[in-house]
Design a protein around this motif. Structure first.
Motif, PDB file in Angstrom:
ATOM      1  N   ILE A  15      -2.974  52.404 -96.906  1.00  8.71           N
ATOM      2  CA  ILE A  15      -4.130  52.502 -96.004  1.00  8.71           C
ATOM      3  C   ILE A  15      -4.354  53.969 -95.624  1.00  8.71           C
ATOM      4  CG2 ILE A  15      -5.020  51.890 -93.713  1.00  8.71           C
ATOM      5  CD1 ILE A  15      -3.370  49.216 -94.047  1.00  8.71           C
ATOM      6  N   LEU A  16      -3.288  54.670 -95.292  1.00  8.45           N
ATOM      7  CA  LEU A  16      -3.405  56.086 -94.942  1.00  8.45           C
ATOM      8  C   LEU A  16      -3.974  56.895 -96.102  1.00  8.45           C
ATOM      9  CD1 LEU A  16      -0.089  56.544 -92.931  1.00  8.45           C
ATOM     10  CD2 LEU A  16      -2.408  56.845 -92.023  1.00  8.45           C
ATOM     11  N   ASN A  17      -3.493  56.645 -97.317  1.00  2.81           N
ATOM     12  CA  ASN A  17      -4.010  57.358 -98.493  1.00  2.81           C
ATOM     13  C   ASN A  17      -5.483  57.055 -98.733  1.00  2.81           C
ATOM     14  OD1 ASN A  17      -1.716  58.835 -99.217  1.00  2.81           O
ATOM     15  ND2 ASN A  17      -0.851  57.111-100.341  1.00  2.81           N
ATOM     16  N   ALA A  18      -5.850  55.785 -98.581  1.00  2.00           N
ATOM     17  CA  ALA A  18      -7.256  55.411 -98.761  1.00  2.00           C
ATOM     18  C   ALA A  18      -8.122  56.058 -97.678  1.00  2.00           C
ATOM     19  CB  ALA A  18      -7.407  53.886 -98.720  1.00  2.00           C
ATOM     20  N   GLY A  19      -7.636  56.051 -96.446  1.00  4.16           N
ATOM     21  CA  GLY A  19      -8.366  56.691 -95.359  1.00  4.16           C
ATOM     22  C   GLY A  19      -8.525  58.177 -95.606  1.00  4.16           C
ATOM     23  N   LEU A  20      -7.455  58.819 -96.039  1.00  8.42           N
ATOM     24  CA  LEU A  20      -7.513  60.251 -96.335  1.00  8.42           C
ATOM     25  C   LEU A  20      -8.567  60.538 -97.390  1.00  8.42           C
ATOM     26  CD1 LEU A  20      -6.379  63.146 -96.120  1.00  8.42           C
ATOM     27  CD2 LEU A  20      -4.622  62.486 -97.783  1.00  8.42           C
ATOM     28  N   GLU A  21      -8.535  59.780 -98.464  1.00  6.96           N
ATOM     29  CA  GLU A  21      -9.502  59.970 -99.551  1.00  6.96           C
ATOM     30  C   GLU A  21     -10.942  59.829 -99.046  1.00  6.96           C
ATOM     31  OE1 GLU A  21     -10.917  60.775-103.229  1.00  6.96           O
ATOM     32  OE2 GLU A  21      -8.764  60.712-102.799  1.00  6.96           O
ATOM     33  N   LEU A  22     -11.184  58.799 -98.279  1.00  8.73           N
ATOM     34  CA  LEU A  22     -12.550  58.551 -97.798  1.00  8.73           C
ATOM     35  C   LEU A  22     -12.985  59.543 -96.721  1.00  8.73           C
ATOM     36  CD1 LEU A  22     -12.433  54.662 -97.843  1.00  8.73           C
ATOM     37  CD2 LEU A  22     -13.894  56.126 -99.251  1.00  8.73           C
ATOM     38  N   PHE A  23     -12.092  59.891 -95.812  1.00  3.50           N
ATOM     39  CA  PHE A  23     -12.452  60.874 -94.782  1.00  3.50           C
ATOM     40  C   PHE A  23     -12.766  62.225 -95.408  1.00  3.50           C
ATOM     41  CE2 PHE A  23      -9.675  58.279 -91.720  1.00  3.50           C
ATOM     42  CZ  PHE A  23     -10.756  57.636 -91.155  1.00  3.50           C
ATOM     43  N   VAL A  24     -12.014  62.584 -96.446  1.00  2.40           N
ATOM     44  CA  VAL A  24     -12.233  63.871 -97.112  1.00  2.40           C
ATOM     45  C   VAL A  24     -13.553  63.874 -97.875  1.00  2.40           C
ATOM     46  CG1 VAL A  24     -11.379  65.312 -99.017  1.00  2.40           C
ATOM     47  CG2 VAL A  24      -9.826  64.597 -97.210  1.00  2.40           C
ATOM     48  N   THR A  25     -13.873  62.774 -98.542  1.00  2.00           N
ATOM     49  CA  THR A  25     -15.089  62.751 -99.360  1.00  2.00           C
ATOM     50  C   THR A  25     -16.342  62.394 -98.564  1.00  2.00           C
ATOM     51  OG1 THR A  25     -14.604  60.482-100.053  1.00  2.00           O
ATOM     52  CG2 THR A  25     -13.897  62.252-101.529  1.00  2.00           C
ATOM     53  N   LYS A  26     -16.214  61.493 -97.571  1.00  2.00           N
ATOM     54  CA  LYS A  26     -17.395  61.040 -96.829  1.00  2.00           C
ATOM     55  C   LYS A  26     -17.487  61.628 -95.425  1.00  2.00           C
ATOM     56  CE  LYS A  26     -18.639  56.713 -97.325  1.00  2.00           C
ATOM     57  NZ  LYS A  26     -18.644  55.239 -97.330  1.00  2.00           N
ATOM     58  N   GLY A  27     -16.372  62.101 -94.899  1.00  2.00           N
ATOM     59  CA  GLY A  27     -16.346  62.577 -93.520  1.00  2.00           C
ATOM     60  C   GLY A  27     -15.987  61.451 -92.568  1.00  2.00           C
ATOM     61  N   TYR A  28     -15.588  61.813 -91.389  1.00  2.00           N
ATOM     62  CA  TYR A  28     -15.160  60.820 -90.398  1.00  2.00           C
ATOM     63  C   TYR A  28     -16.301  59.887 -90.005  1.00  2.00           C
ATOM     64  CZ  TYR A  28     -13.579  58.745 -86.037  1.00  2.00           C
ATOM     65  OH  TYR A  28     -13.258  57.841 -85.052  1.00  2.00           O
ATOM     66  N   MET A  29     -17.453  60.452 -89.685  1.00  2.00           N
ATOM     67  CA  MET A  29     -18.568  59.648 -89.186  1.00  2.00           C
ATOM     68  C   MET A  29     -19.089  58.659 -90.230  1.00  2.00           C
ATOM     69  SD  MET A  29     -18.915  60.452 -86.047  1.00  2.00           S
ATOM     70  CE  MET A  29     -20.530  59.833 -85.592  1.00  2.00           C
ATOM     71  N   GLU A  30     -19.119  59.068 -91.481  1.00  2.00           N
ATOM     72  CA  GLU A  30     -19.692  58.224 -92.539  1.00  2.00           C
ATOM     73  C   GLU A  30     -18.707  57.185 -93.082  1.00  2.00           C
ATOM     74  OE1 GLU A  30     -22.938  58.198 -93.439  1.00  2.00           O
ATOM     75  OE2 GLU A  30     -23.150  59.610 -91.783  1.00  2.00           O
ATOM     76  N   THR A  31     -17.434  57.345 -92.811  1.00  2.00           N
ATOM     77  CA  THR A  31     -16.432  56.394 -93.302  1.00  2.00           C
ATOM     78  C   THR A  31     -16.362  55.202 -92.361  1.00  2.00           C
ATOM     79  OG1 THR A  31     -15.128  58.167 -94.303  1.00  2.00           O
ATOM     80  CG2 THR A  31     -13.993  56.091 -93.897  1.00  2.00           C
ATOM     81  N   LYS A  32     -16.466  54.030 -92.931  1.00  2.00           N
ATOM     82  CA  LYS A  32     -16.362  52.798 -92.145  1.00  2.00           C
ATOM     83  C   LYS A  32     -14.991  52.173 -92.393  1.00  2.00           C
ATOM     84  CE  LYS A  32     -21.295  51.765 -92.425  1.00  2.00           C
ATOM     85  NZ  LYS A  32     -21.700  52.990 -93.072  1.00  2.00           N
ATOM     86  N   ILE A  33     -14.500  51.471 -91.417  1.00  2.00           N
ATOM     87  CA  ILE A  33     -13.201  50.801 -91.559  1.00  2.00           C
ATOM     88  C   ILE A  33     -13.268  49.791 -92.704  1.00  2.00           C
ATOM     89  CG2 ILE A  33     -13.473  48.883 -89.920  1.00  2.00           C
ATOM     90  CD1 ILE A  33     -10.422  51.152 -89.922  1.00  2.00           C
ATOM     91  N   SER A  34     -14.441  49.207 -92.920  1.00  2.00           N
ATOM     92  CA  SER A  34     -14.607  48.254 -94.027  1.00  2.00           C
ATOM     93  C   SER A  34     -14.488  48.960 -95.382  1.00  2.00           C
ATOM     94  CB  SER A  34     -15.942  47.518 -93.920  1.00  2.00           C
ATOM     95  OG  SER A  34     -17.018  48.442 -93.920  1.00  2.00           O
ATOM     96  N   ASP A  35     -14.890  50.249 -95.458  1.00  2.00           N
ATOM     97  CA  ASP A  35     -14.729  51.025 -96.689  1.00  2.00           C
ATOM     98  C   ASP A  35     -13.246  51.196 -97.017  1.00  2.00           C
ATOM     99  OD1 ASP A  35     -17.505  51.446 -96.715  1.00  2.00           O
ATOM    100  OD2 ASP A  35     -17.331  53.376 -95.672  1.00  2.00           O
ATOM    101  N   ILE A  36     -12.467  51.493 -95.981  1.00  2.00           N
ATOM    102  CA  ILE A  36     -11.030  51.698 -96.166  1.00  2.00           C
ATOM    103  C   ILE A  36     -10.380  50.389 -96.589  1.00  2.00           C
ATOM    104  CG2 ILE A  36      -8.872  52.377 -95.036  1.00  2.00           C
ATOM    105  CD1 ILE A  36     -10.683  54.136 -93.147  1.00  2.00           C
ATOM    106  N   ALA A  37     -10.746  49.292 -95.917  1.00  2.00           N
ATOM    107  CA  ALA A  37     -10.184  47.978 -96.258  1.00  2.00           C
ATOM    108  C   ALA A  37     -10.505  47.617 -97.704  1.00  2.00           C
ATOM    109  CB  ALA A  37     -10.717  46.916 -95.301  1.00  2.00           C
ATOM    110  N   ALA A  38     -11.744  47.865 -98.112  1.00  2.00           N
ATOM    111  CA  ALA A  38     -12.140  47.545 -99.492  1.00  2.00           C
ATOM    112  C   ALA A  38     -11.345  48.380-100.495  1.00  2.00           C
ATOM    113  CB  ALA A  38     -13.639  47.785 -99.674  1.00  2.00           C
ATOM    114  N   LYS A  39     -11.088  49.635-100.166  1.00  2.00           N
ATOM    115  CA  LYS A  39     -10.374  50.524-101.081  1.00  2.00           C
ATOM    116  C   LYS A  39      -8.934  50.048-101.321  1.00  2.00           C
ATOM    117  CE  LYS A  39     -10.017  55.401-102.193  1.00  2.00           C
ATOM    118  NZ  LYS A  39     -10.673  55.315-103.482  1.00  2.00           N
ATOM    119  N   VAL A  40      -8.342  49.382-100.335  1.00  2.00           N
ATOM    120  CA  VAL A  40      -6.971  48.876-100.494  1.00  2.00           C
ATOM    121  C   VAL A  40      -6.961  47.363-100.750  1.00  2.00           C
ATOM    122  CG1 VAL A  40      -5.820  50.718 -99.221  1.00  2.00           C
ATOM    123  CG2 VAL A  40      -6.615  48.708 -97.986  1.00  2.00           C
TER     124      VAL A  40
END
Length: 194
Positions: A15-40
């Motif tokens: 989850i942390l790795n997926a969050g890191l990837e998404l926060f880096v590419t999309k930014g904090y505001m644009e990343t949704k918790i559902s995006d992170i869940a889907a990635k894992v």
């Protein structure tokens, strides 16, 4: 630690790795918790068993990033220039073997600069003091003659801005060849090479 705890810890890392990837590419505001869940491949509800919110997950990553900035200053060294040579070589090697390290450089920079970063998280990210920490090593090297004369803070900043830029490029383009560590150290090297 039992098998169940190990599995839970492994899932948390995913989850942390997926969050890191998404926060880096999309930014904090644009990343949704559902995006992170889907990635894992996890339901959003299950993800909340690991982290209560996106903010908590982001906070955890920033705290990991802050802890990582303490590592360099704890290393032992014989002289200042050897320290910079060894540190730069180790850092580049670690970026190649553990790509998340370069992404952490990006995440920490975003957390410090983005207006969308929650205030308490930005305050943690702003605790990074690598330029100031390395200033004393630069000063030591100047006394030894291994580091060029000049303002120690500005030299430390020149070195760290190079490292930051390289890490950001490598995070975006992991296929690229990293520069030779001595090229970066030459920014601050003194003696006959100035």
């Amino acid at each position: 630690m039992g098998i169940r705890e190990e599995q839970k810890e492994q899932r948390k890392k995913e989850i942390l790795n997926a969050g890191l990837e998404l926060f880096v590419t999309k930014g904090y505001m644009e990343t949704k918790i559902s995006d992170i869940a889907a990635k894992v491949s996890m339901s959003t509800g299950l993800l909340f068993h690991y982290f209560e919110s996106k903010k908590e997950l982001y906070m955890e990553l920033v705290k990991i990033g802050l802890t990582g900035t303490k590592f360099p200053i704890q290393q032992k060294y014989q002289n200042a220039i050897m320290y910079f040579e060894q540190f730069t070589e180790q850092l580049f090697s670690m970026m190649q073997s553990q790509p998340y390290i370069a992404k952490m450089f990006v995440l920490m920079a975003q957390a410090q600069r983005s207006e969308g970063t929650p205030k308490e998280i930005r305050e943690i990210a702003l605790q990074v003091e690598t330029i100031e920490q390395f200033k004393s090593i630069v000063e030591q090297g100047q006394k030894e003659g291994s580091i060029r004369p000049g303002d120690a803070g500005a030299l430390s900043m020149a070195y760290w801005c190079s490292i930051q830029g390289i890490a950001e490029q490598y995070a975006a383009h992991p296929e690229m060849l990293l520069p030779e560590p001595e090229w970066i150290v030459d920014i601050i090297r003194g003696g006959k090479n100035i």
